[in-house]
Write an enzyme that holds these catalytic residues in place. Structure first.
Site, PDB file in Angstrom:
ATOM      1  N   LYS A  49       0.817  -1.214   0.000  1.00  0.00           N
ATOM      2  CA  LYS A  49       0.000   0.000   0.000  1.00  0.00           C
ATOM      3  C   LYS A  49       0.854   1.270   0.000  1.00  0.00           C
ATOM      4  O   LYS A  49       0.372   2.341  -0.359  1.00  0.00           O
ATOM      5  CB  LYS A  49      -0.978  -0.014   1.178  1.00  0.00           C
ATOM      6  CG  LYS A  49      -1.890  -1.237   1.238  1.00  0.00           C
ATOM      7  CD  LYS A  49      -2.519  -1.564  -0.088  1.00  0.00           C
ATOM      8  CE  LYS A  49      -3.454  -2.747  -0.116  1.00  0.00           C
ATOM      9  NZ  LYS A  49      -2.896  -4.036   0.332  1.00  0.00           N
ATOM     10  N   TYR A 265     -11.950 -15.122   2.774  1.00  0.00           N
ATOM     11  CA  TYR A 265     -10.950 -14.088   3.049  1.00  0.00           C
ATOM     12  C   TYR A 265     -10.444 -14.210   4.486  1.00  0.00           C
ATOM     13  O   TYR A 265     -11.249 -14.237   5.431  1.00  0.00           O
ATOM     14  CB  TYR A 265     -11.567 -12.699   2.837  1.00  0.00           C
ATOM     15  CG  TYR A 265     -10.636 -11.579   3.239  1.00  0.00           C
ATOM     16  CD1 TYR A 265      -9.741 -11.034   2.317  1.00  0.00           C
ATOM     17  CD2 TYR A 265     -10.624 -11.076   4.534  1.00  0.00           C
ATOM     18  CE1 TYR A 265      -8.868 -10.024   2.687  1.00  0.00           C
ATOM     19  CE2 TYR A 265      -9.747 -10.064   4.912  1.00  0.00           C
ATOM     20  CZ  TYR A 265      -8.878  -9.548   3.979  1.00  0.00           C
ATOM     21  OH  TYR A 265      -8.009  -8.552   4.355  1.00  0.00           O
ATOM     22  N   TYR A 291      -2.701 -12.762   2.573  1.00  0.00           N
ATOM     23  CA  TYR A 291      -2.408 -12.430   1.175  1.00  0.00           C
ATOM     24  C   TYR A 291      -1.202 -13.205   0.614  1.00  0.00           C
ATOM     25  O   TYR A 291      -1.362 -14.130  -0.179  1.00  0.00           O
ATOM     26  CB  TYR A 291      -2.146 -10.926   1.042  1.00  0.00           C
ATOM     27  CG  TYR A 291      -3.332 -10.055   1.357  1.00  0.00           C
ATOM     28  CD1 TYR A 291      -4.283  -9.751   0.381  1.00  0.00           C
ATOM     29  CD2 TYR A 291      -3.503  -9.501   2.624  1.00  0.00           C
ATOM     30  CE1 TYR A 291      -5.360  -8.937   0.653  1.00  0.00           C
ATOM     31  CE2 TYR A 291      -4.583  -8.679   2.911  1.00  0.00           C
ATOM     32  CZ  TYR A 291      -5.509  -8.400   1.925  1.00  0.00           C
ATOM     33  OH  TYR A 291      -6.573  -7.601   2.201  1.00  0.00           O
TER      34      TYR A 291
END
Ligand SMILES: *Cc1c(COP(=O)(O)O)cnc(C)c1O
Length: 336
Positions: A49, A265, A291
């Protein structure tokens, strides 16, 4: 492509290293495995990010913002990096957390990223139930702040819009430079894909430069078709935002696989745990449970099944997130 035409503030340490993984390569007896260390972007333990936030925060400052608002799952790496960016720039940061993962325990709720959010002065405004309209909740919060005389800047989940995706167009350029300097021909790029900004930026950067290098996204949430559609939408929006010819990219450039999501998730899988242990034990590289662990699980399985072959050079983009390990102690110690 002229990325310098877009406002950017420096928040991270770039270029991130491109490293060979000799032990994992030998162990899997398949393609040569390289890793692009975007876990080392340097902003409060780093992650993907940071690249997006260099462009997003620049736009926020340009618009005179005094507060960043964003949202994510409770263990959001994006929220933590946004809080960090705000701290560096002297802005306030308000975050909304979605309780997206069922059956979470106290460590998940309070340790890892959440602990760092608080340490850096981020305000957790609310924890909303799974499935809440998080974008709407951010807009409502922004309206409330504006009413009180503040200047909020809303960053979408994962920082994934055309402005944020520019960060990964930049990463693609960085990778091509490193390939040129080191003489390593890159045959495939593989990474974990979620809110799509990373994959969209890489696809635009690697395709619009005519590198011919394919990008393979391993989904951590959505089913393949949905994920590819989501990425493709952002690819087109990014091409448009950058003023590139629409024909620079094609729908076929967007490839995702959702075979490694498991129950959902943020829910651990056996293959994710194996990927974490192999990469940590053989290369001393820390992946994350949500992830990069699932992304690497996909890469390992695709090597074992012969999709990626001996003699090829595969670059895995390490998108960060190891702080999240501390929210998953039970799963990692086999007590899940
Ligand atoms: C957000 C995130 C991703 C996914 O990137 P997107 O741009 O949201 O698709 C991958 N890995 C980590 C560690 C992340 O925090």
């Amino acid at each position: 492509m002229h990325l310098a035409a877009f406002p950017r503030i420096r928040l991270g340490h770039f270029p991130t290293p491109l490293e060979f993984m000799p032990n994992l390569t030998r162990h899997l007896d398949g393609p040569n495995l390289y890793i692009k260390r975007d876990d080392c972007t340097g902003l409060a333990s780093g992650g993907n990010k940071t690249r997006k936030l260099e462009f997003l925060a620049a736009q926020a400052l340009e618009q005179g913002a005094d507060t960043l608002i964003t949202q994510g799952a409770v263990q959001s790496n994006h929220a933590r990096q946004t809080v960090a960016a705000a701290a560096r720039l002297g802005l306030k940061c308000k975050i909304l957390l979605e309780q997206r993962v069922a059956g979470a325990n106290e460590e998940y709720e309070e340790s890892g990223n959440v602990l760092l959010d608080r340490l850096m002065g981020g305000e957790i405004v609310a924890r909303l139930p799974a499935g809440s309209n998080m974008q709407q909740a951010m807009e409502d919060l922004a309206a409330e702040l504006r009413g009180a005389g503040h200047k909020p800047y809303v960053i979408p989940g994962g920082g994934s819009n055309p402005v944020g995706a520019l960060g990964y167009v930049g990463c693609a350029q960085e990778l091509l430079n490193q390939s040129f300097e080191t003489g390593v021909r890159i045959d495939h790029v593989v990474h974990a894909t979620g809110s799509t900004g990373t994959q969209a930026g890489l696809v635009v950067g690697l395709r619009a430069s005519n590198s011919g290098i394919p990008v393979y996204g391993v989904s951590v949430r959505a089913a393949r078709q949905q994920q590819e559609e989501n990425v493709w939408k952002l690819v087109q929006a990014t091409v448009d935002y950058m003023g590139l010819p629409a024909a620079s990219v094609e729908r076929a450039d967007v490839v995702a696989n959702s075979d490694y999501v498991g129950a959902g998730y943020g829910v651990p899988t056996d293959s994710m745990l194996e990927a974490l242990r192999l990469t940590a034990g053989l290369e001393a590289i820390l992946l994350d449970p949500v992830y990069s662990g699932k992304g690497m699980a996909g890469l390992i399985d695709l090597i074992r099944s012969g999709h990626f072959k001996k003699g090829e050079n595969v670059v895995f983009i390490h998108t960060g997130g190891s702080v999240g390990l501390f929210g998953y102690r039970q799963a990692l110690s086999g007590q899940a």
